[in-house]
Design an enzyme around this catalytic site. Structure first.
Site, PDB file in Angstrom:
ATOM      1  N   ASP A  18       0.874  -1.177   0.000  1.00  0.00           N
ATOM      2  CA  ASP A  18       0.000   0.000   0.000  1.00  0.00           C
ATOM      3  C   ASP A  18       0.910   1.225   0.000  1.00  0.00           C
ATOM      4  O   ASP A  18       2.119   1.110   0.243  1.00  0.00           O
ATOM      5  CB  ASP A  18      -0.889  -0.003   1.264  1.00  0.00           C
ATOM      6  CG  ASP A  18      -1.800   1.220   1.333  1.00  0.00           C
ATOM      7  OD1 ASP A  18      -2.336   1.633   0.289  1.00  0.00           O
ATOM      8  OD2 ASP A  18      -1.977   1.774   2.433  1.00  0.00           O
ATOM      9  N   SER A  19       0.310   2.374  -0.215  1.00  0.00           N
ATOM     10  CA  SER A  19       1.079   3.622  -0.136  1.00  0.00           C
ATOM     11  C   SER A  19       1.541   3.883   1.301  1.00  0.00           C
ATOM     12  O   SER A  19       2.464   4.663   1.518  1.00  0.00           O
ATOM     13  CB  SER A  19       0.214   4.780  -0.608  1.00  0.00           C
ATOM     14  OG  SER A  19      -0.987   4.802   0.131  1.00  0.00           O
ATOM     15  N   TYR A  50      -0.687   8.425  -2.460  1.00  0.00           N
ATOM     16  CA  TYR A  50      -0.744   8.133  -3.893  1.00  0.00           C
ATOM     17  C   TYR A  50      -2.026   8.735  -4.495  1.00  0.00           C
ATOM     18  O   TYR A  50      -2.090   9.026  -5.666  1.00  0.00           O
ATOM     19  CB  TYR A  50      -0.794   6.622  -4.145  1.00  0.00           C
ATOM     20  CG  TYR A  50       0.489   5.842  -3.975  1.00  0.00           C
ATOM     21  CD1 TYR A  50       1.620   6.378  -3.369  1.00  0.00           C
ATOM     22  CD2 TYR A  50       0.551   4.527  -4.444  1.00  0.00           C
ATOM     23  CE1 TYR A  50       2.781   5.623  -3.224  1.00  0.00           C
ATOM     24  CE2 TYR A  50       1.706   3.765  -4.311  1.00  0.00           C
ATOM     25  CZ  TYR A  50       2.819   4.311  -3.702  1.00  0.00           C
ATOM     26  OH  TYR A  50       3.958   3.550  -3.564  1.00  0.00           O
ATOM     27  N   GLY A  51      -3.039   8.860  -3.631  1.00  0.00           N
ATOM     28  CA  GLY A  51      -4.386   9.189  -4.113  1.00  0.00           C
ATOM     29  C   GLY A  51      -4.548  10.566  -4.710  1.00  0.00           C
ATOM     30  O   GLY A  51      -5.546  10.850  -5.364  1.00  0.00           O
ATOM     31  N   CYS A  81      -4.473  -1.439  -1.900  1.00  0.00           N
ATOM     32  CA  CYS A  81      -4.581   0.001  -2.125  1.00  0.00           C
ATOM     33  C   CYS A  81      -5.596   0.239  -3.237  1.00  0.00           C
ATOM     34  O   CYS A  81      -5.401  -0.259  -4.368  1.00  0.00           O
ATOM     35  CB  CYS A  81      -3.206   0.543  -2.521  1.00  0.00           C
ATOM     36  SG  CYS A  81      -3.221   2.302  -2.949  1.00  0.00           S
ATOM     37  N   THR A  83      -6.244   2.989  -4.752  1.00  0.00           N
ATOM     38  CA  THR A  83      -5.693   3.902  -5.760  1.00  0.00           C
ATOM     39  C   THR A  83      -4.879   3.137  -6.801  1.00  0.00           C
ATOM     40  O   THR A  83      -5.032   3.339  -8.004  1.00  0.00           O
ATOM     41  CB  THR A  83      -4.802   4.955  -5.053  1.00  0.00           C
ATOM     42  OG1 THR A  83      -5.600   5.605  -4.058  1.00  0.00           O
ATOM     43  CG2 THR A  83      -4.264   5.950  -6.032  1.00  0.00           C
ATOM     44  N   GLU A 162      -3.890   8.321   9.112  1.00  0.00           N
ATOM     45  CA  GLU A 162      -2.433   8.235   9.338  1.00  0.00           C
ATOM     46  C   GLU A 162      -2.040   8.944  10.643  1.00  0.00           C
ATOM     47  O   GLU A 162      -1.026   8.645  11.240  1.00  0.00           O
ATOM     48  CB  GLU A 162      -1.662   8.810   8.141  1.00  0.00           C
ATOM     49  CG  GLU A 162      -1.839   8.010   6.846  1.00  0.00           C
ATOM     50  CD  GLU A 162      -0.862   6.842   6.665  1.00  0.00           C
ATOM     51  OE1 GLU A 162       0.277   6.936   7.138  1.00  0.00           O
ATOM     52  OE2 GLU A 162      -1.262   5.828   6.051  1.00  0.00           O
ATOM     53  N   CYS A 196     -10.972   2.762  -0.289  1.00  0.00           N
ATOM     54  CA  CYS A 196      -9.596   3.070   0.106  1.00  0.00           C
ATOM     55  C   CYS A 196      -9.337   2.245   1.362  1.00  0.00           C
ATOM     56  O   CYS A 196     -10.172   2.217   2.275  1.00  0.00           O
ATOM     57  CB  CYS A 196      -9.472   4.559   0.396  1.00  0.00           C
ATOM     58  SG  CYS A 196      -7.936   5.024   1.210  1.00  0.00           S
ATOM     59  N   THR A 197      -8.180   1.588   1.411  1.00  0.00           N
ATOM     60  CA  THR A 197      -7.932   0.659   2.517  1.00  0.00           C
ATOM     61  C   THR A 197      -7.656   1.369   3.847  1.00  0.00           C
ATOM     62  O   THR A 197      -7.561   0.720   4.882  1.00  0.00           O
ATOM     63  CB  THR A 197      -6.771  -0.291   2.167  1.00  0.00           C
ATOM     64  OG1 THR A 197      -5.661   0.498   1.702  1.00  0.00           O
ATOM     65  CG2 THR A 197      -7.181  -1.274   1.105  1.00  0.00           C
ATOM     66  N   HIS A 198      -7.539   2.686   3.808  1.00  0.00           N
ATOM     67  CA  HIS A 198      -7.449   3.424   5.070  1.00  0.00           C
ATOM     68  C   HIS A 198      -8.816   3.560   5.741  1.00  0.00           C
ATOM     69  O   HIS A 198      -8.904   3.710   6.962  1.00  0.00           O
ATOM     70  CB  HIS A 198      -6.930   4.850   4.836  1.00  0.00           C
ATOM     71  CG  HIS A 198      -5.445   4.942   4.649  1.00  0.00           C
ATOM     72  ND1 HIS A 198      -4.808   4.455   3.533  1.00  0.00           N
ATOM     73  CD2 HIS A 198      -4.477   5.470   5.440  1.00  0.00           C
ATOM     74  CE1 HIS A 198      -3.507   4.689   3.641  1.00  0.00           C
ATOM     75  NE2 HIS A 198      -3.273   5.300   4.789  1.00  0.00           N
TER      76      HIS A 198
HETATM   77  N1  DGL Z   1      -4.641   3.250   0.947  1.00  0.00           N
HETATM   78  C1  DGL Z   1      -4.732   4.020  -0.282  1.00  0.00           C
HETATM   79  C2  DGL Z   1      -5.921   3.526  -1.074  1.00  0.00           C
HETATM   80  O1  DGL Z   1      -6.461   2.475  -0.741  1.00  0.00           O
HETATM   81  C3  DGL Z   1      -4.904   5.503  -0.105  1.00  0.00           C
HETATM   82  C4  DGL Z   1      -3.826   6.316   0.470  1.00  0.00           C
HETATM   83  C5  DGL Z   1      -3.171   7.253  -0.475  1.00  0.00           C
HETATM   84  O2  DGL Z   1      -3.771   8.240  -0.938  1.00  0.00           O
HETATM   85  O3  DGL Z   1      -2.040   6.978  -0.768  1.00  0.00           O
HETATM   86  O4  DGL Z   1      -6.337   4.140  -2.013  1.00  0.00           O
END
Ligand code: DGL
Length: 280
Positions: A18-19, A50-51, A81, A83, A162, A196-198
């Site tokens: 993931d990012s 990354y998003g 992730c 994204t 985060e 998004c996995t967050h």
């Molecule tokens: N965990 C990333 C996702 O699932 C998002 C975090 C990011 O923007 O890098 O899209």
């Protein structure tokens, strides 16, 4: 009697990336489903988010992430992730010859199932790059073109997670959720994809605003698919070790302390640093 190389592959770890830390939500699901497997997790905390980036940059970063995992000998990769799954899955699948699973297919399937039994409305929440790609919308409508799919990018959710602002009563988290979700709530979508996995870390906050919706954890759905695919191809191990190594592209101590919020356990003894720019 299976070939030696096949037994060797069975005993190799599963790679997850993931990012940043969000992919740990998918990681803990897959660890729960496959307790005997070994894992290598990579969180690109030096280059998160990354998003908010363009597709070429997301492609470049995710190619490097996969090359790093391949250097660890992984037998399959879970892209934890939304994204990357939305913007680079085809590229990665075309570039590497091992099973690569993204988070779109499983979540879209689960959402379609729930919405078909409900009011026919699905909502997708994700990063800007995910929402712009239309990946989840297309995947749900491929399953059932009659479902109404609405979507919303929620860029502030990632920094909230985060930084640990995830509590149900957190004032900042609720103010931001109100901004993103109050209009969506009026439509009462039957299914809401946490694309998004967050976002599963914010499920309590999101649930405050969308009490009538089923929240779908895209990482959990992907973990289920990965298990099925590895089992069908005979690639699961029988060795029963269950080790995990964690790699970050930034500070180890910071990564391990934030990871504790996601996993509930101390991983500092198993966390290492890698220079991701070396993988090109
Ligand atoms: N965990 C990333 C996702 O699932 C998002 C975090 C990011 O923007 O890098 O899209």
């Amino acid at each position: 009697m299976p070939e030696k190389w096949f037994v060797y592959m069975q005993n190799q770890p599963i790679g997850i990336f993931d990012s940043g830390l969000g992919g740990l939500t998918a990681m803990s699901e897959i660890q729960r489903l496959l307790p005997d497997e070994d894992f290598v997790y990579f969180g690109d905390t030096a280059r998160i988010p990354y998003g908010t980036r363009s597709r070429p940059v997301i492609e470049k970063y995710s190619m490097q992430d996969c090359k790093f995992l391949l250097s660890k000998g992984v037998k399959a990769i879970l892209i934890a992730c939304g994204t990357v799954s939305s913007n680079a899955l085809d590229l990665l699948e075309g570039s590497f010859s091992l099973p690569i699973i993204g988070v779109i297919e499983g979540a879209a399937g689960r959402a379609a199932e729930i919405a078909e039994a409900g009011n026919g409305i699905v909502c997708v929440l994700g990063t800007e790059a995910t929402i712009k790609s239309n990946s989840f919308v297309n995947a749900v409508n491929k399953i059932n073109p009659h479902l109404k799919v609405i979507s919303k990018s929620c860029p502030m959710f990632v920094p909230l997670v985060e930084n640990g602002y995830t509590n149900k009563d957190n004032i900042a988290a609720n103010a931001i959720a109100d901004e993103y979700l109050s209009e969506i709530a009026l439509q009462k979508p039957s299914a809401v994809i946490l694309g998004c996995t967050h976002y599963p870390l914010l499920a309590d906050v999101i649930g405050n605003y969308l009490p009538d919706s089923a929240l779908i954890d895209s990482g959990r759905e992907a973990a289920l698919i990965l298990k099925e695919k590895l089992s069908a191809s005979g690639l699961l191990t029988g060795s029963g070790r269950g080790n995990t190594e964690y790699y970050t592209s930034d500070d180890i101590t910071l990564f391990a302390s934030l990871a504790k919020r996601f996993l509930g356990s101390d991983i500092s003894m198993n966390t290492y640093k890698t220079d991701i720019e070396n993988f090109s």
